[in-house]
Design a protein around this motif. Structure first.
Motif, PDB file in Angstrom:
ATOM      1  N   ALA A  90      -1.558  47.604 -52.219  1.00  0.00           N
ATOM      2  CA  ALA A  90      -1.046  49.191 -51.786  1.00  0.00           C
ATOM      3  C   ALA A  90      -0.414  49.528 -53.685  1.00  0.00           C
ATOM      4  O   ALA A  90      -0.550  50.011 -54.053  1.00  0.00           O
ATOM      5  N   ASP A  91      -1.636  51.166 -52.536  1.00  0.00           N
ATOM      6  CA  ASP A  91      -1.628  51.997 -53.878  1.00  0.00           C
ATOM      7  C   ASP A  91      -0.379  53.352 -53.143  1.00  0.00           C
ATOM      8  O   ASP A  91      -0.039  53.600 -55.114  1.00  0.00           O
ATOM      9  N   GLY A  92       0.433  52.842 -52.851  1.00  0.00           N
ATOM     10  CA  GLY A  92       1.270  53.917 -52.730  1.00  0.00           C
ATOM     11  C   GLY A  92       1.811  53.692 -52.003  1.00  0.00           C
ATOM     12  O   GLY A  92       2.561  51.545 -51.786  1.00  0.00           O
ATOM     13  N   PRO A  93       3.387  53.726 -51.821  1.00  0.00           N
ATOM     14  CA  PRO A  93       4.880  52.883 -50.588  1.00  0.00           C
ATOM     15  C   PRO A  93       4.102  53.145 -49.724  1.00  0.00           C
ATOM     16  O   PRO A  93       3.439  53.138 -49.067  1.00  0.00           O
ATOM     17  N   VAL A  94       4.494  52.339 -49.486  1.00  0.00           N
ATOM     18  CA  VAL A  94       4.611  50.700 -47.761  1.00  0.00           C
ATOM     19  C   VAL A  94       5.502  50.936 -47.386  1.00  0.00           C
ATOM     20  O   VAL A  94       7.227  50.663 -47.740  1.00  0.00           O
ATOM     21  N   THR A  95       4.984  50.420 -46.168  1.00  0.00           N
ATOM     22  CA  THR A  95       6.368  50.244 -45.079  1.00  0.00           C
ATOM     23  C   THR A  95       5.839  48.989 -44.100  1.00  0.00           C
ATOM     24  O   THR A  95       4.874  48.696 -43.895  1.00  0.00           O
ATOM     25  N   ILE A  96       6.676  48.213 -44.627  1.00  0.00           N
ATOM     26  CA  ILE A  96       6.822  46.570 -44.417  1.00  0.00           C
ATOM     27  C   ILE A  96       7.036  47.025 -41.932  1.00  0.00           C
ATOM     28  O   ILE A  96       8.524  47.337 -42.364  1.00  0.00           O
ATOM     29  N   THR A  97       7.335  45.743 -41.704  1.00  0.00           N
ATOM     30  CA  THR A  97       7.632  45.542 -40.725  1.00  0.00           C
ATOM     31  C   THR A  97       8.406  44.257 -40.768  1.00  0.00           C
ATOM     32  O   THR A  97       8.268  43.003 -41.188  1.00  0.00           O
ATOM     33  N   MET A  98       9.428  44.448 -39.594  1.00  0.00           N
ATOM     34  CA  MET A  98      10.548  43.609 -39.824  1.00  0.00           C
ATOM     35  C   MET A  98      11.574  42.745 -38.146  1.00  0.00           C
ATOM     36  O   MET A  98      11.437  44.134 -37.434  1.00  0.00           O
ATOM     37  N   TRP A  99      11.332  41.852 -37.888  1.00  0.00           N
ATOM     38  CA  TRP A  99      12.038  41.483 -37.406  1.00  0.00           C
ATOM     39  C   TRP A  99      13.343  41.049 -36.777  1.00  0.00           C
ATOM     40  O   TRP A  99      13.630  39.580 -37.777  1.00  0.00           O
ATOM     41  N   THR A 100      14.096  40.623 -36.343  1.00  0.00           N
ATOM     42  CA  THR A 100      15.432  39.942 -36.207  1.00  0.00           C
ATOM     43  C   THR A 100      16.487  39.671 -34.892  1.00  0.00           C
ATOM     44  O   THR A 100      15.417  40.565 -33.686  1.00  0.00           O
ATOM     45  N   ARG A 101      16.523  38.737 -34.476  1.00  0.00           N
ATOM     46  CA  ARG A 101      17.249  38.628 -33.099  1.00  0.00           C
ATOM     47  C   ARG A 101      18.902  39.411 -33.030  1.00  0.00           C
ATOM     48  O   ARG A 101      19.060  40.161 -33.959  1.00  0.00           O
ATOM     49  N   ALA A 102      19.200  40.003 -31.707  1.00  0.00           N
ATOM     50  CA  ALA A 102      20.134  40.875 -31.859  1.00  0.00           C
ATOM     51  C   ALA A 102      21.521  40.135 -32.480  1.00  0.00           C
ATOM     52  O   ALA A 102      21.930  40.747 -31.999  1.00  0.00           O
TER      53      ALA A 102
END
Length: 419
Positions: A30-42
């Protein structure tokens, strides 16, 4: 936890993807800031949210967290893997991590872990279950230990020493019985409690007594059950006597898990096994003692549960994902986010951190990380967590039915492990 991991397609492709990435390089830097996705259980929502919030407030890269109901988590991962739509990082119950690593869902992060200056302090049980063929795929995310909690006020009212918890399982039973006899007349207070219709509750709270006694519940490969051996049978016997003497409360036999920790915080239970994560959720005015789970005649152990976390094999943001993961086990995150909230830290070298030092109970919990066990079995969920599985049938027969059937039922547990 109640459903078999099934329906994952394209796993060969995922495995090839993981192998091609080696220890993880961004497919598209990525050239700039990245938003990554994350999953977790409740089940680990509170800890995950605190970590993500702290990270997002101090880093250019960001994490978008999705919390999924615990019972839906495994099917959701399976569906996402089949569709090649896994998030950049996802956490999983540490018990199920071997399934995911063996099916190629996590990226190999061995070299990245090796570069961490504190790598030798990472929770050993979690690291073990995240290792496959000498390669490492996950880091500890949250830790949840099984411990004995006792209510100091009820101990004092019953004439017990409020500053001294049980040192053996037999003493645990004596304390619980005393509280029941002295305080249980109105039906509101009970000596102890357990999840009598919950396979996962049994393994979390009973197995540490077996380990503390020097026994085992499975062979190291997780293919043979040893739950018909004397160590396990003695633990069942002690707990069964508590149930038969009505020390465990009237709903223990039917308790399926969702509410098994709910009675102690209300001040209704004298002493019982509890998850370590409950300590920070207890009423502030309640005086609580914490002790390791012991065997019938002593010793100490714990079930090291919780979640591990890894980078998905299909991520296109491996560097950003690793930046977040490595930060979650840093001194900053472990001390200022986890320890500050009385959570067990994921590193043994931080057991005596400044927040833990203020509370001997937390120091004890952190120290137990290196003393406990996390059992390994590829078919753990189907065998031990499934309410229709063979383990719950064995446990309920040992607790409430014909205990002589244990060898026969244990053979069914082994059969399930070997399928």
């Amino acid at each position: 936890m109640r459903r078999r991991l099934a329906g994952i397609s394209l796993l060969g492709v995922l495995t090839l993807t993981a192998a091609a990435c080696g220890s993880g390089g961004d497919a598209q830097p990525a050239d700039g800031p990245v938003t990554i996705t994350m999953w977790t259980r409740a089940a680990t929502q509170a800890q995950s949210e605190r970590l993500v919030e702290a990270y997002n407030s101090s880093h250019e890269n960001q994490v978008k967290l999705t919390v999924i109901p615990t019972d839906n988590y495994q099917p959701r991962i399976a569906a996402a893997a089949g569709a090649r739509q896994l998030p950049d990082v996802f956490a999983a119950d540490v018990i199920f991590v071997p399934n995911y690593t063996s099916q190629g869902l996590f990226l190999d992060i061995t070299d990245r872990i090796a570069a961490l200056p504190f790598k030798d302090g990472l929770a050993p049980s979690h690291m073990k279950l995240g290792t496959l063929d000498g390669r490492q795929y996950t880091l500890p995310h949250t830790l949840d230990l099984s411990l004995w909690f006792w209510n100091k006020d009820l101990y004092e009212q019953a004439g017990l020493d409020p500053e001294r918890g049980p040192k053996t399982l037999r003493e645990f039973a004596e304390h619980a019985t005393t509280i029941q006899e002295k305080l249980g007349g109105d039906g509101k207070v009970h000596g102890t409690f357990f999840g009598g219709n919950c396979g996962g509750c049994y393994v979390f709270t009973f197995w540490p007594s077996v380990w503390a006694a020097g026994g085992q519940v499975m062979n190291p490969e997780g293919t043979t059950s040893l739950n018909d051996q004397p160590a396990m049978l003695e633990v069942f016997k002690i707990w069964r006597e508590l149930y038969e003497k009505k020390v465990t409360g009237p709903t223990a036999r039917e308790e399926q898990g969702p509410t098994w920790t709910g009675f102690f915080p209300k001040g209704e239970i004298g002493v019982m096994p509890m998850p370590s994560t409950m300590l920070g959720l207890m009423p502030q005015e309640m005086e609580i003692g914490v002790a390791p789970i012991a065997g019938p005649d002593g010793g100490e152990s714990t079930f090291v549960g919780g979640d591990s976390i890894g980078v998905s094999a299909t991520t296109r943001n491996a560097d950003a994902a690793w930046e977040f993961l490595s930060w979650t086990v840093s001194d900053e995150a472990q001390v200022e986010v986890m320890a500050k909230n009385k959570d067990v830290v994921a590193r043994t070298d931080l057991a005596g951190n400044k927040y833990a030092a203020e509370d001997p109970r937390v120091v004890l919990m952190n120290q137990m990380v290196g003393k406990g066990q996390t059992p390994y079995a590829l078919r753990f969920g189907q065998t031990f967590n499934d309410p229709q599985g063979p383990w719950l049938r064995l446990a309920r027969e040992a607790m409430f039915g014909d205990a002589s059937k244990a060898p026969q039922l244990n053979a069914d547990v082994t059969k399930s492990l070997q399928q």
